[in-house]
Scaffold this active site. Structure first.
Site, PDB file in Angstrom:
ATOM      1  N   SER A 185      -9.306  -5.375  -3.675  1.00 34.28           N
ATOM      2  CA  SER A 185      -9.180  -4.294  -2.706  1.00 34.28           C
ATOM      3  C   SER A 185     -10.421  -4.070  -1.852  1.00 34.28           C
ATOM      4  O   SER A 185     -10.333  -3.428  -0.809  1.00 34.28           O
ATOM      5  CB  SER A 185      -8.792  -3.002  -3.421  1.00 34.28           C
ATOM      6  OG  SER A 185      -9.804  -2.635  -4.314  1.00 34.28           O
ATOM      7  N   HIS A 213      -2.049  -3.285  -4.932  1.00 35.80           N
ATOM      8  CA  HIS A 213      -2.219  -3.334  -3.474  1.00 35.80           C
ATOM      9  C   HIS A 213      -1.267  -4.345  -2.830  1.00 35.80           C
ATOM     10  O   HIS A 213      -1.591  -4.927  -1.788  1.00 35.80           O
ATOM     11  CB  HIS A 213      -3.665  -3.684  -3.104  1.00 35.80           C
ATOM     12  CG  HIS A 213      -4.600  -2.540  -3.277  1.00 35.80           C
ATOM     13  ND1 HIS A 213      -4.714  -1.513  -2.370  1.00 35.80           N
ATOM     14  CD2 HIS A 213      -5.458  -2.249  -4.280  1.00 35.80           C
ATOM     15  CE1 HIS A 213      -5.619  -0.641  -2.795  1.00 35.80           C
ATOM     16  NE2 HIS A 213      -6.073  -1.066  -3.954  1.00 35.80           N
ATOM     17  N   LYS A 244       0.618   3.994  -4.234  1.00 36.42           N
ATOM     18  CA  LYS A 244       0.152   3.410  -2.963  1.00 36.42           C
ATOM     19  C   LYS A 244       1.391   3.173  -2.070  1.00 36.42           C
ATOM     20  O   LYS A 244       1.935   4.132  -1.556  1.00 36.42           O
ATOM     21  CB  LYS A 244      -0.652   2.146  -3.230  1.00 36.42           C
ATOM     22  CG  LYS A 244      -1.885   2.409  -4.129  1.00 36.42           C
ATOM     23  CD  LYS A 244      -2.823   1.229  -4.186  1.00 36.42           C
ATOM     24  CE  LYS A 244      -3.807   1.303  -5.333  1.00 36.42           C
ATOM     25  NZ  LYS A 244      -4.792   2.384  -5.243  1.00 36.42           N
TER      26      LYS A 244
HETATM   27  C1  LIG Z   1      -5.883  -2.955  -8.396  1.00 33.67           C
HETATM   28  C2  LIG Z   1      -5.693  -1.540  -8.865  1.00 33.67           C
HETATM   29  N1  LIG Z   1      -5.242  -1.333 -10.108  1.00 33.67           N
HETATM   30  C3  LIG Z   1      -5.053  -0.087 -10.568  1.00 33.67           C
HETATM   31  C4  LIG Z   1      -5.313   1.013  -9.799  1.00 33.67           C
HETATM   32  C5  LIG Z   1      -5.103   2.392 -10.360  1.00 33.67           C
HETATM   33  O1  LIG Z   1      -3.870   2.880  -9.930  1.00 33.67           O
HETATM   34  P1  LIG Z   1      -3.492   4.393 -10.202  1.00 33.67           P
HETATM   35  O2  LIG Z   1      -3.994   5.173  -9.057  1.00 33.67           O
HETATM   36  O3  LIG Z   1      -2.002   4.388 -10.330  1.00 33.67           O
HETATM   37  O4  LIG Z   1      -4.149   4.755 -11.484  1.00 33.67           O
HETATM   38  C6  LIG Z   1      -5.779   0.839  -8.491  1.00 33.67           C
HETATM   39  C7  LIG Z   1      -6.077   2.015  -7.658  1.00 33.67           C
HETATM   40  O5  LIG Z   1      -7.079   2.145  -7.042  1.00 33.67           O
HETATM   41  C8  LIG Z   1      -5.979  -0.475  -8.025  1.00 33.67           C
HETATM   42  O6  LIG Z   1      -6.456  -0.683  -6.795  1.00 33.67           O
END
Ligand SMILES: Cc1ncc(COP(=O)(O)O)c(C=O)c1O
Length: 399
Positions: A185, A213, A244
């Site tokens: 990200s 993402h 998201k």
């Molecule tokens: C690759 C990735 N995994 C997990 C998460 C965490 O997701 P959540 O907001 O549902 O805890 C994010 C969020 O930033 C993320 O970018």
């Protein structure tokens, strides 16, 4: 007791963060999430280029309707974990809808993807096993791996040869798991999943992909990075978020082999010891999956990817440094943290809200402004952002 020594330690740590530029402040949005947002305070209205609202569903009328219908008929919350009295037909419906969308055997819900990743490894991996993790993986994969007693190895996120070297190192381990984000990200880069999946097959490793993402908008049907790379059926477990592209509220999942999901329902600690997803949020996520699976979803995907393509090309043609790619995360590489921070402030003065990132979030001297495109952006919005970047970029000597 809260001692003077602890207070001093906390204040020193906070002070150090303020000094090195890593202290986080939060801008307050006075209204719904979207492209045009009202920021509390002097900043006023701005065009938002830093949310994960890839498909523009965060404030979608059908999703809001589904959530408010569920609020009326199912109530606000469950006051329970799933296995005591926290499972409604809505939760089962959402798990089935996610499995249908991801073409998997079963899905288990969590309060967040952070929890899903946190609860993935520890319950089936021990000291004789190995987790081989991509270097830029999300914090929740890193923490999930730390919670397990498995051996931990790290490979360079975009380097299949390096992954192969780690797989060789772990050859004696009983169970080997390769875990990677589908999209990194901070870079807006997709994992080289075709090569990763091939190596997993060759070395008998399980493959876990966190598509937070990507789910909903990458790949022809929005199934994510494995669909995009033509290896969807080679992934053993997908994790992802409903926070998201898939509605933007909250909630996470692990999806994959039936036996794994059944085991997680019995042994994954963030599932067993944390409250159920609230009914309105579950209902909204069901509606988001419905939209994403239909023609509106296909249109939104196309628009999001076209917006990313347009922004990337226009910015490059103006001399900005951007890594090649297709993803709607577009990091504008600036190098110097002061340039990234200063430019982000100046962009806001121009009505463009985009976040600057610098060390320690990204390596030193790779500071950047990360722009995120959405299907909800119109060409006029993007053109305004490009013009503002050009103006501020010249001011800061970035172009
Ligand atoms: C690759 C990735 N995994 C997990 C998460 C965490 O997701 P959540 O907001 O549902 O805890 C994010 C969020 O930033 C993320 O970018």
């Amino acid at each position: 007791m809260f001692s003077a020594a602890l207070e001093k330690w906390l204040l020193e740590k906070i002070g150090a963060k303020k000094k090195d530029g890593s202290y986080k402040t939060e801008r307050v949005i006075a209204g719904p999430q979207g492209v045009e947002i009202s920021l509390a305070g002097p900043a006023g209205h701005a065009l938002n280029f830093c949310s994960n609202n890839y498909l523009g569903l965060s404030n979608h009328p059908k999703i809001k309707e589904a959530a408010s219908r569920a609020l009326e008929s199912y109530g606000f919350g469950m006051s329970s974990v799933r296995f005591i009295c926290g499972t409604q037909d809505l939760h089962k419906e959402l798990e089935d809808a996610a499995s249908r969308f991801l073409l998997t055997e079963d899905t288990i819900l969590y309060s967040s993807c952070f929890d899903a990743n946190g609860g993935l490894f520890e319950n089936f991996l021990g000291p004789r096993d190995a987790i081989i993790s991509a270097s830029l993986n999300h914090a929740s994969i890193i923490d999930g791996a730390r919670l397990s007693k498995a051996r931990r190895l790290v490979y360079r996120y975009d380097d299949a040869a390096n992954l192969e070297a780690r797989l060789r190192e772990a050859e004696d381990s009983e169970i080997k798991v390769v875990a990677t984000d589908g999209v990194f990200s901070m870079e807006g880069e997709l994992a080289p999943l075709a090569e990763v999946a091939g190596l997993c097959e060759q070395y008998g490793a399980l493959l876990v992909v966190d598509d937070s993402h990507a789910a909903g908008f990458i790949g022809e049907n929005g199934r994510g990075t494995a669909e995009y790379s033509g290896v969807h059926e080679k992934v053993d477990l997908f994790t992802g978020t409903f926070g998201k592209a898939l509605g933007g509220a909250s909630g996470g999942y692990i999806s994959g082999k039936r036996e794994f999901i059944e085991w997680f329902r019995n042994a994954s600690r963030p599932y067993l010891f944390s409250n159920s997803m609230p009914p309105p949020v579950a209902a909204g996520a069901i509606e988001a999956l419905e939209i994403v699976s239909g023609p509106e979803g296909a249109d939104r995907r196309r628009q999001c990817m076209e917006n990313a393509r347009y922004f990337r090309e226009e910015m490059k043609s103006r001399g900005f440094k951007i890594k090649d790619g297709i993803h709607p995360i577009v990091p504008i590489m600036l190098g110097d943290a002061r340039v990234a921070g200063g430019m982000a402030e100046s962009l806001l003065d121009e009505g463009i809200y985009a976040a600057g990132f610098s060390y320690p979030v990204v390596p030193e001297w790779t500071a950047r402004i990360r722009v995120q495109l959405s299907a909800a952006h119109h060409k006029e919005h993007i053109d305004r952002a490009i013009a503002a970047f050009e103006k501020t970029g010249r001011k800061f000597g970035a172009i």
